[in-house]
Design a protein around this motif. Structure first.
Motif, PDB file in Angstrom:
ATOM      1  N   PRO A  41      30.562  53.363  41.543  1.00 41.38           N
ATOM      2  CA  PRO A  41      31.153  52.044  41.748  1.00 41.38           C
ATOM      3  C   PRO A  41      32.397  52.108  42.640  1.00 41.38           C
ATOM      4  CG  PRO A  41      31.878  52.909  39.648  1.00 41.38           C
ATOM      5  CD  PRO A  41      30.938  53.937  40.245  1.00 41.38           C
ATOM      6  N   ILE A  42      32.739  50.971  43.226  1.00 41.42           N
ATOM      7  CA  ILE A  42      34.002  50.857  43.961  1.00 41.42           C
ATOM      8  C   ILE A  42      35.140  50.754  42.960  1.00 41.42           C
ATOM      9  CG2 ILE A  42      35.345  49.406  45.538  1.00 41.42           C
ATOM     10  CD1 ILE A  42      32.547  48.500  46.662  1.00 41.42           C
ATOM     11  N   THR A  43      34.960  49.893  41.976  1.00 45.12           N
ATOM     12  CA  THR A  43      35.914  49.751  40.881  1.00 45.12           C
ATOM     13  C   THR A  43      35.179  49.165  39.686  1.00 45.12           C
ATOM     14  OG1 THR A  43      38.117  48.923  40.268  1.00 45.12           O
ATOM     15  CG2 THR A  43      36.716  47.416  41.505  1.00 45.12           C
ATOM     16  N   THR A  44      35.796  49.173  38.525  1.00 40.01           N
ATOM     17  CA  THR A  44      35.123  48.747  37.300  1.00 40.01           C
ATOM     18  C   THR A  44      35.931  47.665  36.576  1.00 40.01           C
ATOM     19  OG1 THR A  44      36.155  50.641  36.213  1.00 40.01           O
ATOM     20  CG2 THR A  44      33.869  50.895  36.916  1.00 40.01           C
ATOM     21  N   PHE A  45      35.257  46.976  35.637  1.00 37.71           N
ATOM     22  CA  PHE A  45      35.868  45.857  34.926  1.00 37.71           C
ATOM     23  C   PHE A  45      35.514  45.913  33.443  1.00 37.71           C
ATOM     24  CE2 PHE A  45      34.793  44.707  39.266  1.00 37.71           C
ATOM     25  CZ  PHE A  45      36.028  44.304  39.763  1.00 37.71           C
ATOM     26  N   SER A  46      36.418  45.388  32.626  1.00 38.15           N
ATOM     27  CA  SER A  46      36.200  45.399  31.175  1.00 38.15           C
ATOM     28  C   SER A  46      35.030  44.511  30.771  1.00 38.15           C
ATOM     29  CB  SER A  46      37.471  44.947  30.453  1.00 38.15           C
ATOM     30  OG  SER A  46      38.544  45.805  30.760  1.00 38.15           O
ATOM     31  N   ASN A  47      34.763  43.448  31.556  1.00 40.42           N
ATOM     32  CA  ASN A  47      33.660  42.541  31.248  1.00 40.42           C
ATOM     33  C   ASN A  47      33.252  41.808  32.534  1.00 40.42           C
ATOM     34  OD1 ASN A  47      35.534  40.205  31.483  1.00 40.42           O
ATOM     35  ND2 ASN A  47      36.352  41.031  29.564  1.00 40.42           N
ATOM     36  N   ARG A  48      32.167  41.052  32.462  1.00 40.68           N
ATOM     37  CA  ARG A  48      31.652  40.357  33.640  1.00 40.68           C
ATOM     38  C   ARG A  48      32.635  39.311  34.156  1.00 40.68           C
ATOM     39  NH1 ARG A  48      26.898  39.644  36.230  1.00 40.68           N
ATOM     40  NH2 ARG A  48      25.699  40.796  34.678  1.00 40.68           N
ATOM     41  N   GLN A  49      33.270  38.588  33.258  1.00 41.81           N
ATOM     42  CA  GLN A  49      34.188  37.537  33.677  1.00 41.81           C
ATOM     43  C   GLN A  49      35.361  38.109  34.468  1.00 41.81           C
ATOM     44  OE1 GLN A  49      33.750  34.209  33.530  1.00 41.81           O
ATOM     45  NE2 GLN A  49      35.611  34.157  34.777  1.00 41.81           N
ATOM     46  N   SER A  50      35.858  39.277  34.040  1.00 41.97           N
ATOM     47  CA  SER A  50      36.939  39.920  34.767  1.00 41.97           C
ATOM     48  C   SER A  50      36.501  40.278  36.181  1.00 41.97           C
ATOM     49  CB  SER A  50      37.375  41.191  34.027  1.00 41.97           C
ATOM     50  OG  SER A  50      38.357  41.899  34.758  1.00 41.97           O
ATOM     51  N   GLY A  51      35.277  40.756  36.321  1.00 47.20           N
ATOM     52  CA  GLY A  51      34.738  41.086  37.634  1.00 47.20           C
ATOM     53  C   GLY A  51      34.563  39.855  38.504  1.00 47.20           C
ATOM     54  N   LYS A  52      34.090  38.773  37.916  1.00 44.24           N
ATOM     55  CA  LYS A  52      33.898  37.535  38.677  1.00 44.24           C
ATOM     56  C   LYS A  52      35.233  36.974  39.171  1.00 44.24           C
ATOM     57  CE  LYS A  52      31.652  33.009  38.492  1.00 44.24           C
ATOM     58  NZ  LYS A  52      30.865  32.038  37.667  1.00 44.24           N
ATOM     59  N   SER A  53      36.245  37.023  38.308  1.00 42.65           N
ATOM     60  CA  SER A  53      37.577  36.541  38.708  1.00 42.65           C
ATOM     61  C   SER A  53      38.122  37.367  39.867  1.00 42.65           C
ATOM     62  CB  SER A  53      38.546  36.623  37.522  1.00 42.65           C
ATOM     63  OG  SER A  53      38.128  35.775  36.480  1.00 42.65           O
ATOM     64  N   PHE A  54      37.898  38.680  39.800  1.00 41.95           N
ATOM     65  CA  PHE A  54      38.323  39.567  40.892  1.00 41.95           C
ATOM     66  C   PHE A  54      37.649  39.150  42.193  1.00 41.95           C
ATOM     67  CE2 PHE A  54      37.098  43.144  43.567  1.00 41.95           C
ATOM     68  CZ  PHE A  54      38.337  43.711  43.883  1.00 41.95           C
ATOM     69  N   MET A  55      36.342  38.887  42.136  1.00 36.68           N
ATOM     70  CA  MET A  55      35.593  38.559  43.349  1.00 36.68           C
ATOM     71  C   MET A  55      36.031  37.219  43.929  1.00 36.68           C
ATOM     72  SD  MET A  55      33.410  39.985  45.279  1.00 36.68           S
ATOM     73  CE  MET A  55      32.302  41.076  44.408  1.00 36.68           C
ATOM     74  N   VAL A  56      36.314  36.247  43.082  1.00 36.38           N
ATOM     75  CA  VAL A  56      36.792  34.940  43.554  1.00 36.38           C
ATOM     76  C   VAL A  56      38.094  35.109  44.336  1.00 36.38           C
ATOM     77  CG1 VAL A  56      37.738  32.717  42.816  1.00 36.38           C
ATOM     78  CG2 VAL A  56      35.634  33.590  41.770  1.00 36.38           C
ATOM     79  N   ASN A  57      39.008  35.914  43.800  1.00 37.07           N
ATOM     80  CA  ASN A  57      40.275  36.167  44.494  1.00 37.07           C
ATOM     81  C   ASN A  57      40.064  36.955  45.778  1.00 37.07           C
ATOM     82  OD1 ASN A  57      41.829  34.867  42.533  1.00 37.07           O
ATOM     83  ND2 ASN A  57      41.966  36.708  41.281  1.00 37.07           N
ATOM     84  N   ALA A  58      39.119  37.912  45.750  1.00 42.67           N
ATOM     85  CA  ALA A  58      38.850  38.734  46.926  1.00 42.67           C
ATOM     86  C   ALA A  58      38.310  37.894  48.074  1.00 42.67           C
ATOM     87  CB  ALA A  58      37.868  39.847  46.575  1.00 42.67           C
ATOM     88  N   VAL A  59      37.443  36.932  47.759  1.00 43.90           N
ATOM     89  CA  VAL A  59      36.891  36.044  48.789  1.00 43.90           C
ATOM     90  C   VAL A  59      38.014  35.306  49.507  1.00 43.90           C
ATOM     91  CG1 VAL A  59      35.574  33.907  49.109  1.00 43.90           C
ATOM     92  CG2 VAL A  59      34.598  35.780  47.777  1.00 43.90           C
ATOM     93  N   GLU A  60      38.988  34.852  48.732  1.00 45.43           N
ATOM     94  CA  GLU A  60      40.117  34.119  49.314  1.00 45.43           C
ATOM     95  C   GLU A  60      41.061  35.056  50.074  1.00 45.43           C
ATOM     96  OE1 GLU A  60      43.848  31.298  47.866  1.00 45.43           O
ATOM     97  OE2 GLU A  60      42.141  31.647  46.534  1.00 45.43           O
ATOM     98  N   ASP A  61      41.395  36.205  49.459  1.00 41.37           N
ATOM     99  CA  ASP A  61      42.378  37.113  50.065  1.00 41.37           C
ATOM    100  C   ASP A  61      41.872  37.769  51.345  1.00 41.37           C
ATOM    101  OD1 ASP A  61      44.046  36.513  47.962  1.00 41.37           O
ATOM    102  OD2 ASP A  61      43.594  38.351  46.833  1.00 41.37           O
TER     103      ASP A  61
END
Length: 454
Positions: free
Chosen positions: A305-325
């Motif tokens: 993996p590139i990075t890991t998350f405690s749960n799916r929601q944490s991963g989704k929140s990361f991706m939403v921010n990444a799209v913007e950033d």
């Protein structure tokens, strides 16, 4: 409790030496709580080579107290303590001999930092105090004077406790030195604990560790253990005899130590935390149009993996921010399922990679920037975080993308000195959990300093 000491003597024939200076620092495993430093009139000649080495001469000692005048203070400050010294057999023999001359049998348990260093820091070119502390980057002053050498031994012993991953020093002191243990009643245990960041160890009456945890406020967390009514808490409450702790200063250091020590020691009440602490991960793949796609998916041990998350929601929140950033495409990051353009393209915030309007070369550069930021694969770096004192920082070493271990350094030393860095680092296991802990911490704490090393 430990009494860390250093003694300077007159030199001369075996068991005929006299003490010229003594320094004792009473150390509770975290800080110095008392100290005694004094020149002593040995009532005998000092060997010339000793005068040259220490700078202590007979004229300096003419009005110094004799040993019998300070003997009571030495007994008091070392009472219920384990004596710690560099080459402890020498200091203990000298001290016992002086007391024997007074008709008093001086007996204490002892630990030798030479022996501990050879075991915990192997392959050093020298284990003499001066050369060893210099190679470890430990500040030392007044070399060959009792106070300077004893204080250097305090700092060395503190590092040795850090490196003692099996906790044998602490567990041995609990078994051999019962008065060092706290009162078994819960209220007394809590009263003795600090409100600091660190790892705590709950012991039973045999000194065995039955639970390991970490907290930004150890006192508050132990109070919760003692007031919770769930089944596990009740078992801990029934078996707890004492609680020891290790200050870390850094929450990241505490998380890494907690994870490794639970896996190694396997306390009976940490079963749930022996498993992996993440469920989802970020993966990348190149599609048929040569665009790098990103995807949050269930963690798969067969894929890197590139990075890991405690749960799916944490991963989704990361991706939403990444799209913007990083101005990424919702479609190519799995956030917007469509066969045509993504929603952001319609509102002019996507450059059109979803419909091949933006070239793969331009789009992939931004994706690679995100990957590089959130993965330390193939990187050589040191993560600098808080230390246990104001003049200290913690260092987490990554070599070629592999977590090597952690340690502490004084702010007076340059952390880019790789030789000193490697000597202060306590080796630790690199695994999927440590990678998750480090990456998650860096995502949440963007002000943490990262130093690249060659």
């Amino acid at each position: 409790m430990y009494a860390i000491l250093d003694i300077e003597t007159t030199g001369g024939k075996y068991n005929e030496e006299g003490i010229t200076e003594i320094a004792i620092y009473k150390y509770d495993g975290h800080e110095v709580v008392d100290q005694f430093i004094s020149l002593i009139n040995p009532e005998r000649d000092i060997q010339p080579f000793v005068v040259n080495l220490t700078g202590i001469n007979s004229s300096m000692l003419r009005h110094a107290p004799k040993f019998y005048e300070v003997a009571k203070r030495i007994v008091e400050i070392t009472d219920d303590c384990i004596l710690v010294a560099h080459n402890a057999s020498f200091d203990y023999r000298i001290l016992s001999t002086e007391f024997r001359r007074l008709g008093f049998e001086f007996e204490r348990k002892s630990l030798c930092t030479v022996e501990l260093s050879k075991y915990l820091i192997p392959d050093q070119p020298s284990y003499s105090l001066g050369k060893l502390v210099r190679s470890l980057g430990i500040p030392v002053s007044d070399r060959h004077r009792a106070s300077g050498d004893a204080l250097a031994t305090v700092k060395l012993f503190k590092m040795l406790i850090d490196k003692d991953s099996s906790k044998s020093i602490i567990q041995q002191s609990i078994r051999l030195n019962p008065k060092y243990q706290l009162e078994p009643r819960h209220i007394d245990i809590i009263a003795e604990l600090p409100s600091i960041t660190g790892v705590y160890y709950i012991h039973n009456t045999d000194g065995d560790i039955i639970y390991i945890g970490k907290s930004n406020n150890i006192k508050k967390r132990i109070n919760q253990h003692f007031t919770n009514t769930n089944q596990k808490s009740k078992k801990i409450q029934a078996q707890v005899y004492t609680v020891t702790y290790e200050a870390t200063g850094s929450e990241l250091v505490a998380l890494l130590k907690e994870s490794e020590e639970i896996k190694r020691i396997k306390p009976i009440y940490n079963r749930a935390l022996r498993r992996s602490i993440f469920t989802h991960a970020l993966y990348s793949f190149v599609d048929e149009n040569n665009y790098v796609n990103l995807k949050i998916d269930v963690a798969d041990g067969r894929k890197k993996p590139i990075t890991t998350f405690s749960n799916r929601q944490s991963g989704k929140s990361f991706m939403v921010n990444a799209v913007e950033d990083y101005n990424l495409c919702q479609k190519l990051t799995g956030l917007y399922k469509t066969k045509t353009s993504c929603f952001n393209y319609e509102i002019k915030t996507c450059e059109g990679a979803c419909i091949q309007k933006e070239t793969p070369e331009l789009y992939n550069k931004r994706v690679e920037a995100l990957i590089n930021k959130n993965s330390y694969a193939n990187k050589n770096m040191v993560i600098i975080d808080k230390g246990r004192d104001v003049d200290e920082r913690s260092a987490i070493l990554i070599e070629n993308g592999v977590f090597k271990g952690l340690g502490y350094f004084n702010l007076n030393y340059q952390i880019n000195n790789l030789e000193i860095l490697e000597s202060i680092i306590t080796p630790m296991q690199n695994n999927r959990d440590t990678q998750h802990i480090i990456q998650s911490y860096l995502r949440k704490n963007k002000r943490v300093k990262i130093v690249s090393i060659d």
